[in-house]
Design an enzyme around this catalytic site. Structure first.
Site, short mmCIF file in Angstrom:
data_model
loop_
_atom_site.label_atom_id
_atom_site.label_comp_id
_atom_site.label_asym_id
_atom_site.label_seq_id
_atom_site.Cartn_x
_atom_site.Cartn_y
_atom_site.Cartn_z
N ILE A 12 165.29 19.85 77.76
CA ILE A 12 166.76 18.80 77.23
C ILE A 12 168.26 19.30 77.54
O ILE A 12 169.08 18.94 77.76
CB ILE A 12 166.49 18.60 75.92
CG1 ILE A 12 165.00 18.18 76.15
CG2 ILE A 12 166.99 17.00 75.49
CD1 ILE A 12 164.26 17.53 74.62
N ALA A 73 167.69 25.71 71.77
CA ALA A 73 167.54 26.74 71.57
C ALA A 73 165.89 26.95 70.60
O ALA A 73 166.47 27.62 69.51
CB ALA A 73 167.92 28.17 72.07
N TYR A 140 155.17 25.15 63.24
CA TYR A 140 156.55 24.63 63.93
C TYR A 140 157.48 23.35 63.52
O TYR A 140 158.78 23.82 63.25
CB TYR A 140 156.01 23.64 66.00
CG TYR A 140 156.99 22.78 66.34
CD1 TYR A 140 158.14 24.06 66.89
CD2 TYR A 140 157.19 21.90 67.03
CE1 TYR A 140 159.29 22.84 67.30
CE2 TYR A 140 157.44 21.34 67.26
CZ TYR A 140 158.87 21.78 67.82
OH TYR A 140 159.99 21.00 68.57
N ARG A 220 152.23 8.12 72.18
CA ARG A 220 152.53 8.61 71.68
C ARG A 220 154.10 8.06 72.57
O ARG A 220 153.96 6.82 72.59
CB ARG A 220 152.79 9.90 72.76
CG ARG A 220 152.41 11.35 71.57
CD ARG A 220 152.39 11.26 70.70
NE ARG A 220 151.52 12.29 70.30
CZ ARG A 220 150.51 12.38 70.11
NH1 ARG A 220 149.73 11.20 68.90
NH2 ARG A 220 149.78 13.28 68.85
#
Ligand code: UDP
Length: 325
Positions: A12, A73, A140, A220
């Site tokens: 991205i 990042a 995460y 999704r």
């Protein structure tokens, strides 16, 4: 405008760097190339370095005089985050704090953060709006939510203004065909389906056919990478114009099942795509769809490539560039 893009060599981030360059920004990319590619950075200044390296970070900020920072990042694999939480908290949380501290030290006030639908955990209602409870179910998602919380406190104490952008399923590739998704290992559905279409994989495995959805496979909300980047641009403009810190959910508001993705990919590519029906992947909610009306209303964001066939067509062109013949 001078913008620091951390992680600008990744999927991205590289699309963002291109867009910022086209909009006349002076871009600096800071990337450790752990998952990115130097040749994906098509404009601006490139600095090879890690957020954990204080001297590098300090030098980048001292010379950069940035108007804003975008932070792409991070490690992104949910399953890996369960097996190796230390890796995720170290990189996605602690190193992000170093970046925020450098911003505070150098008085840079505008921050755009790559957050995720994973902060919501198992949805209690769909579509998911910004007020949906934040109860992440893996390291995460927890790490991303911890940074969102940290940002609220950094605003109060240090006046650091931020926009957290919670991506649903980022997909597609640069409409010009110059950039695309290059994760190694690849774990995402659309690139894997296209590798199977290109013959680079023998088949694609569907993770579970017994979900409580019309065809039994997970649903999704796939959002084109270029549309995501446009939202970052608008969010930065908003902060630069004096906007308050906030967060937006970014998706098309339309859900597609795994089977629908594969069928659309068959239609777009004209190829056979061999499928193996496998078991569920742990941690996958049945349905994740964004309510992105706030981003539309407040940022004036309008996804341009909101049709699944277009998203897959752009990804397919990129995949074909990578597999000549
Ligand atoms: N998926 C699948 N086979 C694969 C990869 C993904 O069936 O090889 C499914 C996955 O279970 C999920 C959807 O495709 O329901 C999207 O997964 P992806 O990893 O692309 O993104 P996520 O939703 O995990 O962010």
């Amino acid at each position: 405008m001078r913008v620091l893009v951390v992680g600008g060599a990744g999927y991205i981030g590289s699309h963002m760097v291109k867009l910022l360059g086209q909009r006349g920004c002076e871009v600096t990319v800071l990337d450790n190339l752990s998952a990115g590619y130097r040749d994906a950075v098509t404009s601006g200044r490139f600095v090879l370095g890690d957020l954990g390296e204080f001297e590098v970070l300090d030098e980048v900020f001292r010379t950069g005089r940035f108007d804003g920072v975008m932070h792409f990042a991070s490690h992104i694999q949910v399953g890996e985050s369960v097996r190796e939480p230390a890796k995720y908290y170290r990189n996605n949380v602690f190193k992000t704090q170093y970046l925020l501290d450098a911003m505070v030290a150098h008085r840079v006030k505008s921050f755009i953060f790559s957050s995720t639908a994973a902060i919501f955990g198992e949805p209690v209602r769909v579509p998911i709006d910004e007020a949906h409870p934040r109860e992440p179910i893996n390291p995460y998602g927890c790490g991303k939510w911890m940074v969102e919380r940290m940002l609220q406190d950094y605003d109060v104490a240090y006046g650091l203004k931020s926009v957290c952008l919670r991506y649903f399923n980022a997909a597609g590739a640069d409409p010009d065909g110059e950039l695309g998704e290059r994760h190694e290992p690849e774990t995402h559905l659309i690139p894997l389906v296209l590798r199977a279409a290109a013959g680079r994989l023998p088949e694609v495995t569907v993770f579970g056919t017994d979900y409580d959805t019309p065809d039994g496979t997970c649903i999704r909300d796939y959002i084109h990478v270029t549309d995501l980047c446009e939202a970052h641009w608008l969010a930065l403009q908003r902060l630069r114009a004096g906007g308050e810190s906030t967060a937006y959910n970014l998706g098309n508001g339309q859900g597609f099942s795994v089977r629908e993705v594969i069928d659309t990919a068959r239609a777009v590519t004209g190829r056979e795509i061999p499928v193996h029906y496998g078991v569920r992947r742990p941690g996958d909610p049945a349905r994740l769809v964004a309510d992105a009306r706030r981003a539309q209303a407040e940022l004036g964001w309008e996804p341009r490539y909101n049709d699944l066939a277009t998203i897959i067509a752009h990804a397919w062109r990129w995949e074909q560039r990578r597999t000549p013949g």
